[in-house]
Design an enzyme around this catalytic site. Structure first.
Site, mmCIF file in Angstrom:
data_model
loop_
_atom_site.group_PDB
_atom_site.id
_atom_site.type_symbol
_atom_site.label_atom_id
_atom_site.label_comp_id
_atom_site.label_asym_id
_atom_site.label_seq_id
_atom_site.Cartn_x
_atom_site.Cartn_y
_atom_site.Cartn_z
ATOM 1 N N LYS A 5 0.763 -1.163 -0.055
ATOM 2 C CA LYS A 5 0.000 -0.039 -0.077
ATOM 3 C C LYS A 5 0.917 1.276 -0.017
ATOM 4 C CE LYS A 5 -3.935 -1.932 2.215
ATOM 5 N NZ LYS A 5 -3.751 -3.392 2.044
ATOM 6 N N GLU A 27 -3.057 7.290 8.076
ATOM 7 C CA GLU A 27 -3.827 8.145 7.042
ATOM 8 C C GLU A 27 -5.123 8.579 7.892
ATOM 9 O OE1 GLU A 27 -5.034 5.707 3.870
ATOM 10 O OE2 GLU A 27 -6.926 5.264 4.769
ATOM 11 N N HIS A 33 -13.982 -5.141 8.780
ATOM 12 C CA HIS A 33 -13.212 -4.716 7.650
ATOM 13 C C HIS A 33 -13.405 -5.829 6.471
ATOM 14 C CE1 HIS A 33 -11.674 -1.523 10.081
ATOM 15 N NE2 HIS A 33 -11.294 -2.242 10.785
ATOM 16 N N ARG A 42 -6.112 -9.058 -8.648
ATOM 17 C CA ARG A 42 -6.696 -10.220 -8.825
ATOM 18 C C ARG A 42 -8.072 -10.171 -9.226
ATOM 19 N NH1 ARG A 42 -9.611 -10.160 -4.195
ATOM 20 N NH2 ARG A 42 -8.737 -9.447 -2.469
#
Length: 507
Positions: free
Chosen positions: A116, A200, A235, A292
């Site tokens: 990431k 973030e 999540h 993917r």
């Protein structure tokens, strides 16, 4: 076209790829662990090879064993499905070194987008909007505190190599940050072998929306519309739909163009998904790229009329995309429910075991991608995803109604499933109104259940199946002719011919 393809996966996605290969006239090779010998993907493949014991680390994650089977069986290509080795750049490179086509992106693109932080660095150079924060891993708690003060609390800590909520922590105040960072780094190391964590700004009540892209090996890239993935638990996505109830044609076009720009910046080929967070002002930010095929690809297939697995294989075979962006149209609405072997009444604890009775829905607008069958024993060693149930309609209301009807027809005995959760979601007034965000499910589950006296009656087919399962279960205290035990005599008993007919139908 390839003559033989090996599917380096199991369960419903392996079955899905096998079906696509069969439609293209391609022979299929399955691999399986010791506990998966009787799995559906093994039964459906043309050839099957055992590759190890039950733990994934000894079977489905063993690149050397999978490549050995590919060589012995004469496979020309490998489809990785999702999970396991599907986003492993080293495996993709090992396939290339062995002269076997990996049906997916190049190792270089996968490596770039797999981290990431690396992805954020490349997107920063390409001018892609992403959530304010760091584009590199944190080097100290002091740096984390400085960034958090600059972007403002709450903040989110995320593992650079992460996914599925692992190594992720929401921090509301400065006094929580240091312990949360240590915890996130520790979990990231355990889960991914990489302790890198970045920070973030946490977007309050965001919607999670992703855009499907396809790119061939001749420089053509297209977007295929968005999917709403905001209904999540821990999540992890639970229910997905396409198109999103909040995205209008103009936002779809802008989001699609950004997604294509992301893919081109990564020199990406094959199928991929660009994930975005949408704030309450309808601003969207790049989150990450999944390199993917996605679990929720069926909703895109239904709303575009395209077969993504066929296209994956054709792209890997060197063919150009058979259409341009102007040819893509979104029609109708599709919603997917992920059916898991887990118990909603026991904190969603996994529920492995034998499937004694299975009644599966069908009818107009219903698709099932399933890896289970009656009599199969669900192992406890893998992700508990059993099947995906997808409802399709001309609009969202019809898709919901069809999916509700199908869920009422669905019955699984012998194990617990989360089917009841989806019945509850589809009845929820906020869901029906499209008022969604990533906190939707947590809020819904805190609401009290409807009063049994006023809630809808138990679905007829499920009720009949449950009653017949009780009759057929030898452990129950019923007489051989199916009559109820003496203490239940005051209740009216169904006639014997009906019981016999239902028992035969359930076998």
């Amino acid at each position: 076209m390839f003559k033989k393809i090996l599917i380096a996966n199991r369960g419903e996605i392996a079955v899905r790829v096998i079906r696509a290969c069969r439609e293209l006239g391609i022979s299929t090779i399955a691999v399986y662990s010791e506990v998966d010998r009787a799995s559906l993907h093994v039964r459906k493949a043309d050839e099957a090879y055992q590759i190890g014991s039950a733990p994934a680390s000894e079977s489905y994650l063993r690149a050397d064993k999978i490549l050995d089977v590919a060589r012995r069986s004469g496979a020309q290509a490998i489809h990785p499905g999702y999970g396991f080795l599907s986003e492993n750049a080293k495996f993709a490179q090992a396939c290339a070194d062995a002269g076997i086509k990996f049906i997916g992106p190049t190792p270089k693109s996968m490596e770039m987008m797999g981290s990431k932080t690396r992805a954020r660095q490349h997107m920063e150079k390409a001018g892609i909007p992403f959530v304010p924060g760091t584009a590199r891993g944190l080097t100290s708690a002091e740096e984390a505190e400085e960034v958090a003060e600059r972007v403002g609390y709450p903040v989110m800590l995320k593992a650079a190599a992460g996914g599925g909520g692992k190594g992720m922590r929401l921090v509301h105040a400065g006094n929580e940050l240091r312990s949360a960072l240590a915890s996130a780094q520790s979990e990231a190391q355990r889960s991914f072998g990489d302790s890198e964590v970045y920070i973030e700004k946490a977007i309050v009540n965001p919607r999670h929306i992703e855009m499907q892209i396809l790119a061939d090996e001749h420089g053509n890239t297209v977007w295929l519309g968005e999917r709403e993935c905001s209904i999540q638990r821990r999540h992890q996505k639970v229910l997905e739909e396409a198109p999103s109830p909040i995205v209008d044609p103009e936002m779809r076009r802008r989001m699609g163009e950004v997604a294509v720009k992301v893919a081109q910046a990564a020199n990406y080929t094959n199928a991929g998904t660009i994930e975005f967070l949408l704030d309450q002002q309808k601003n969207f930010y790049f989150l990450e790229m999944n390199t993917r095929l996605q679990v929720e690809h069926p909703v895109t297939e239904l709303t575009t009329g395209l077969d993504l697995v066929h296209l994956q294989i054709r792209i890997a075979n060197g063919e150009k995309l058979p259409f341009a962006q102007s040819d893509v149209s979104i029609r109708g609405h599709a919603i997917e429910c992920r059916i898991y072997a887990e118990d909603p009444d026991n904190n969603y604890f996994p529920s492995p075991g034998k499937i004694d009775v299975l009644l599966q829905p069908s009818g107009p607008g219903i698709r099932r991608d399933s890896g289970m069958y009656e009599g199969w024993t669900v192992p406890m060693d893998y992700d508990p995803l059993l099947a995906k149930l997808i409802g399709y309609g001309t609009d969202r209301e019809q898709a919901i109604m069809r999916l509700q009807r199908a869920l009422d027809e669905y019955f699984v005995a012998g194990i617990k499933t989360n089917i009841s959760l989806f019945r509850r979601i589809l009845r929820d007034s906020d869901f029906r109104a499209g008022k969604l965000d990533t906190g939707f499910l947590d809020r819904m589950l805190t609401k009290p259940e409807a009063d049994p006296a006023t809630s809808p009656p138990e679905p007829r087919i499920a009720a009949i199946a449950a009653a017949m399962f009780a009759v057929l279960d030898p452990s129950n205290s019923v007489t051989k002719n199916g009559n109820a035990p003496p203490q239940l005599a005051p209740q009216p008993a169904a006639s014997n011919w009906k019981q016999k007919g239902r028992a035969e139908a359930l076998r």
